[in-house]
Design a protein around this motif. Structure first.
Motif, PDB file in Angstrom:
ATOM      1  N   ASP A  14       0.854  -1.182   0.000  1.00  0.00           N
ATOM      2  CA  ASP A  14       0.000   0.000   0.000  1.00  0.00           C
ATOM      3  C   ASP A  14       0.898   1.243   0.000  1.00  0.00           C
ATOM      4  O   ASP A  14       1.616   1.490   0.978  1.00  0.00           O
ATOM      5  CB  ASP A  14      -0.892  -0.019   1.241  1.00  0.00           C
ATOM      6  CG  ASP A  14      -1.821   1.174   1.328  1.00  0.00           C
ATOM      7  OD1 ASP A  14      -1.747   2.059   0.466  1.00  0.00           O
ATOM      8  OD2 ASP A  14      -2.635   1.206   2.268  1.00  0.00           O
ATOM      9  N   PRO A  15       0.891   2.029  -1.071  1.00  0.00           N
ATOM     10  CA  PRO A  15       1.772   3.197  -1.137  1.00  0.00           C
ATOM     11  C   PRO A  15       1.344   4.340  -0.215  1.00  0.00           C
ATOM     12  O   PRO A  15       2.081   5.293  -0.013  1.00  0.00           O
ATOM     13  CB  PRO A  15       1.686   3.632  -2.604  1.00  0.00           C
ATOM     14  CG  PRO A  15       0.340   3.158  -3.048  1.00  0.00           C
ATOM     15  CD  PRO A  15       0.072   1.892  -2.269  1.00  0.00           C
ATOM     16  N   ASN A  16       0.146   4.235   0.361  1.00  0.00           N
ATOM     17  CA  ASN A  16      -0.364   5.293   1.231  1.00  0.00           C
ATOM     18  C   ASN A  16      -0.242   4.955   2.716  1.00  0.00           C
ATOM     19  O   ASN A  16      -0.806   5.643   3.553  1.00  0.00           O
ATOM     20  CB  ASN A  16      -1.827   5.590   0.882  1.00  0.00           C
ATOM     21  CG  ASN A  16      -1.960   6.129  -0.513  1.00  0.00           C
ATOM     22  OD1 ASN A  16      -1.214   7.007  -0.919  1.00  0.00           O
ATOM     23  ND2 ASN A  16      -2.906   5.586  -1.262  1.00  0.00           N
ATOM     24  N   THR A  17       0.487   3.886   3.021  1.00  0.00           N
ATOM     25  CA  THR A  17       0.692   3.475   4.408  1.00  0.00           C
ATOM     26  C   THR A  17       2.159   3.119   4.608  1.00  0.00           C
ATOM     27  O   THR A  17       2.768   2.493   3.750  1.00  0.00           O
ATOM     28  CB  THR A  17      -0.180   2.247   4.759  1.00  0.00           C
ATOM     29  OG1 THR A  17      -1.542   2.542   4.483  1.00  0.00           O
ATOM     30  CG2 THR A  17      -0.046   1.877   6.227  1.00  0.00           C
ATOM     31  N   ALA A  18       2.719   3.522   5.736  1.00  0.00           N
ATOM     32  CA  ALA A  18       4.098   3.173   6.085  1.00  0.00           C
ATOM     33  C   ALA A  18       4.188   2.991   7.595  1.00  0.00           C
ATOM     34  O   ALA A  18       3.505   3.688   8.355  1.00  0.00           O
ATOM     35  CB  ALA A  18       5.075   4.250   5.628  1.00  0.00           C
ATOM     36  N   ILE A  19       5.019   2.045   7.998  1.00  0.00           N
ATOM     37  CA  ILE A  19       5.239   1.800   9.425  1.00  0.00           C
ATOM     38  C   ILE A  19       6.703   2.075   9.738  1.00  0.00           C
ATOM     39  O   ILE A  19       7.584   1.656   9.001  1.00  0.00           O
ATOM     40  CB  ILE A  19       4.890   0.345   9.800  1.00  0.00           C
ATOM     41  CG1 ILE A  19       3.399   0.070   9.575  1.00  0.00           C
ATOM     42  CG2 ILE A  19       5.271   0.046  11.250  1.00  0.00           C
ATOM     43  CD1 ILE A  19       2.996  -1.377   9.793  1.00  0.00           C
ATOM     44  N   GLY A  20       6.944   2.762  10.831  1.00  0.00           N
ATOM     45  CA  GLY A  20       8.297   2.992  11.332  1.00  0.00           C
ATOM     46  C   GLY A  20       8.439   2.309  12.680  1.00  0.00           C
ATOM     47  O   GLY A  20       7.572   2.441  13.547  1.00  0.00           O
ATOM     48  N   VAL A  21       9.523   1.546  12.850  1.00  0.00           N
ATOM     49  CA  VAL A  21       9.769   0.827  14.107  1.00  0.00           C
ATOM     50  C   VAL A  21      11.143   1.237  14.624  1.00  0.00           C
ATOM     51  O   VAL A  21      12.127   1.230  13.874  1.00  0.00           O
ATOM     52  CB  VAL A  21       9.731  -0.707  13.899  1.00  0.00           C
ATOM     53  CG1 VAL A  21      10.001  -1.434  15.208  1.00  0.00           C
ATOM     54  CG2 VAL A  21       8.403  -1.145  13.306  1.00  0.00           C
ATOM     55  N   LEU A  33       1.944   5.573   9.616  1.00  0.00           N
ATOM     56  CA  LEU A  33       1.615   6.813   8.928  1.00  0.00           C
ATOM     57  C   LEU A  33       0.731   6.491   7.733  1.00  0.00           C
ATOM     58  O   LEU A  33       0.974   5.523   7.020  1.00  0.00           O
ATOM     59  CB  LEU A  33       2.883   7.510   8.446  1.00  0.00           C
ATOM     60  CG  LEU A  33       3.921   7.873   9.505  1.00  0.00           C
ATOM     61  CD1 LEU A  33       5.163   8.447   8.849  1.00  0.00           C
ATOM     62  CD2 LEU A  33       3.344   8.844  10.508  1.00  0.00           C
ATOM     63  N   LYS A  34      -0.282   7.319   7.521  1.00  0.00           N
ATOM     64  CA  LYS A  34      -1.158   7.160   6.359  1.00  0.00           C
ATOM     65  C   LYS A  34      -1.187   8.482   5.602  1.00  0.00           C
ATOM     66  O   LYS A  34      -1.215   9.553   6.199  1.00  0.00           O
ATOM     67  CB  LYS A  34      -2.565   6.767   6.778  1.00  0.00           C
ATOM     68  CG  LYS A  34      -2.619   5.367   7.362  1.00  0.00           C
ATOM     69  CD  LYS A  34      -3.977   4.756   7.162  1.00  0.00           C
ATOM     70  CE  LYS A  34      -3.995   3.355   7.713  1.00  0.00           C
ATOM     71  NZ  LYS A  34      -4.108   2.358   6.710  1.00  0.00           N
ATOM     72  N   LYS A  35      -1.155   8.356   4.290  1.00  0.00           N
ATOM     73  CA  LYS A  35      -1.171   9.532   3.432  1.00  0.00           C
ATOM     74  C   LYS A  35      -2.618   9.960   3.199  1.00  0.00           C
ATOM     75  O   LYS A  35      -3.430   9.170   2.731  1.00  0.00           O
ATOM     76  CB  LYS A  35      -0.485   9.221   2.107  1.00  0.00           C
ATOM     77  CG  LYS A  35      -0.062  10.413   1.336  1.00  0.00           C
ATOM     78  CD  LYS A  35       0.766   9.971   0.148  1.00  0.00           C
ATOM     79  CE  LYS A  35       1.581  11.116  -0.375  1.00  0.00           C
ATOM     80  NZ  LYS A  35       2.402  10.681  -1.510  1.00  0.00           N
ATOM     81  N   GLN A  36      -2.896  11.212   3.552  1.00  0.00           N
ATOM     82  CA  GLN A  36      -4.227  11.777   3.355  1.00  0.00           C
ATOM     83  C   GLN A  36      -4.074  13.153   2.739  1.00  0.00           C
ATOM     84  O   GLN A  36      -3.401  14.018   3.306  1.00  0.00           O
ATOM     85  CB  GLN A  36      -4.977  11.881   4.681  1.00  0.00           C
ATOM     86  CG  GLN A  36      -5.214  10.549   5.344  1.00  0.00           C
ATOM     87  CD  GLN A  36      -5.781  10.705   6.745  1.00  0.00           C
ATOM     88  OE1 GLN A  36      -5.788  11.789   7.316  1.00  0.00           O
ATOM     89  NE2 GLN A  36      -6.246   9.598   7.301  1.00  0.00           N
ATOM     90  N   SER A  37      -4.659  13.344   1.590  1.00  0.00           N
ATOM     91  CA  SER A  37      -4.582  14.633   0.881  1.00  0.00           C
ATOM     92  C   SER A  37      -3.130  15.059   0.685  1.00  0.00           C
ATOM     93  O   SER A  37      -2.762  16.196   0.983  1.00  0.00           O
ATOM     94  CB  SER A  37      -5.355  15.708   1.632  1.00  0.00           C
ATOM     95  OG  SER A  37      -6.683  15.320   1.829  1.00  0.00           O
ATOM     96  N   ASP A  38      -2.295  14.142   0.223  1.00  0.00           N
ATOM     97  CA  ASP A  38      -0.871  14.398  -0.046  1.00  0.00           C
ATOM     98  C   ASP A  38      -0.056  14.778   1.175  1.00  0.00           C
ATOM     99  O   ASP A  38       1.011  15.374   1.060  1.00  0.00           O
ATOM    100  CB  ASP A  38      -0.710  15.484  -1.126  1.00  0.00           C
ATOM    101  CG  ASP A  38      -1.200  15.007  -2.473  1.00  0.00           C
ATOM    102  OD1 ASP A  38      -1.139  13.786  -2.721  1.00  0.00           O
ATOM    103  OD2 ASP A  38      -1.633  15.851  -3.282  1.00  0.00           O
ATOM    104  N   ARG A  39      -0.552  14.467   2.370  1.00  0.00           N
ATOM    105  CA  ARG A  39       0.198  14.714   3.603  1.00  0.00           C
ATOM    106  C   ARG A  39       0.217  13.436   4.423  1.00  0.00           C
ATOM    107  O   ARG A  39      -0.767  12.721   4.519  1.00  0.00           O
ATOM    108  CB  ARG A  39      -0.459  15.831   4.416  1.00  0.00           C
ATOM    109  CG  ARG A  39      -0.439  17.168   3.700  1.00  0.00           C
ATOM    110  CD  ARG A  39      -1.014  18.246   4.544  1.00  0.00           C
ATOM    111  NE  ARG A  39      -0.169  18.408   5.727  1.00  0.00           N
ATOM    112  CZ  ARG A  39      -0.484  19.195   6.728  1.00  0.00           C
ATOM    113  NH1 ARG A  39      -1.596  19.870   6.733  1.00  0.00           N
ATOM    114  NH2 ARG A  39       0.329  19.299   7.763  1.00  0.00           N
TER     115      ARG A  39
END
Length: 140
Positions: A14-21, A33-39
């Motif tokens: 999913d290009p609109n979701t990322a996890i940082g550990v 983190l989820k991308k919403q309205s280019d942020r």
């Protein structure tokens, strides 16, 4: 039957979701983190206390599962005392052969037993003329 068993292999990230550990001496923290309205916006976060070194894998799994079930990129940050980096000449082998040989070619350079070494390498992007090709080797 085979398609049903391994259908998850065909799922794309999913290009609109990322996890940082991040891992620390006594905790593992994760943020989704989820991308919403280019942020990028913080969707969720979770922290797990770690009491023994062998608990890190379970803590990382618990944190990532808690913050998101999406198939997405996961970025892991580990403290410097969990790995070693050495620089060495790059042999004239395929990348796969280099990775397979790293535990034995680096055993005299680090304080990890060869059978316990997990290693990968990074090429230098630029090699100067008249200089042998170098690589950084990351070991754990």
């Amino acid at each position: 039957m085979k398609e049903k068993l391994f259908s998850w292999l065909n799922r794309s990230l999913d290009p609109n979701t990322a996890i940082g550990v991040t891992t620390y001496a006594d905790t593992v923290n994760a943020v989704c983190l989820k991308k919403q309205s280019d942020r990028w916006m913080v969707h969720s976060s979770h922290s797990v206390n770690v009491s023994e070194q062998t608990d890190y894998t379970a803590a990382i799994v618990a944190c990532t599962n808690e913050v998101s079930t999406d198939i997405c990129a996961v970025n892991l940050v580990i403290p410097h005392y969990f790995y070693q980096i050495v620089q060495m000449d790059k042999p004239n082998l395929s990348d796969e052969e280099i990775i397979q040989s790293l535990p034995w070619t680096t055993k005299d350079l680090v304080d990890i037993a060869p059978e316990n070494i997990v290693a990968d390498f990074i090429d230098y992007p630029i090699t100067l003329t008249m200089q042998s090709s170098k690589m950084n080797v990351l070991l754990r």
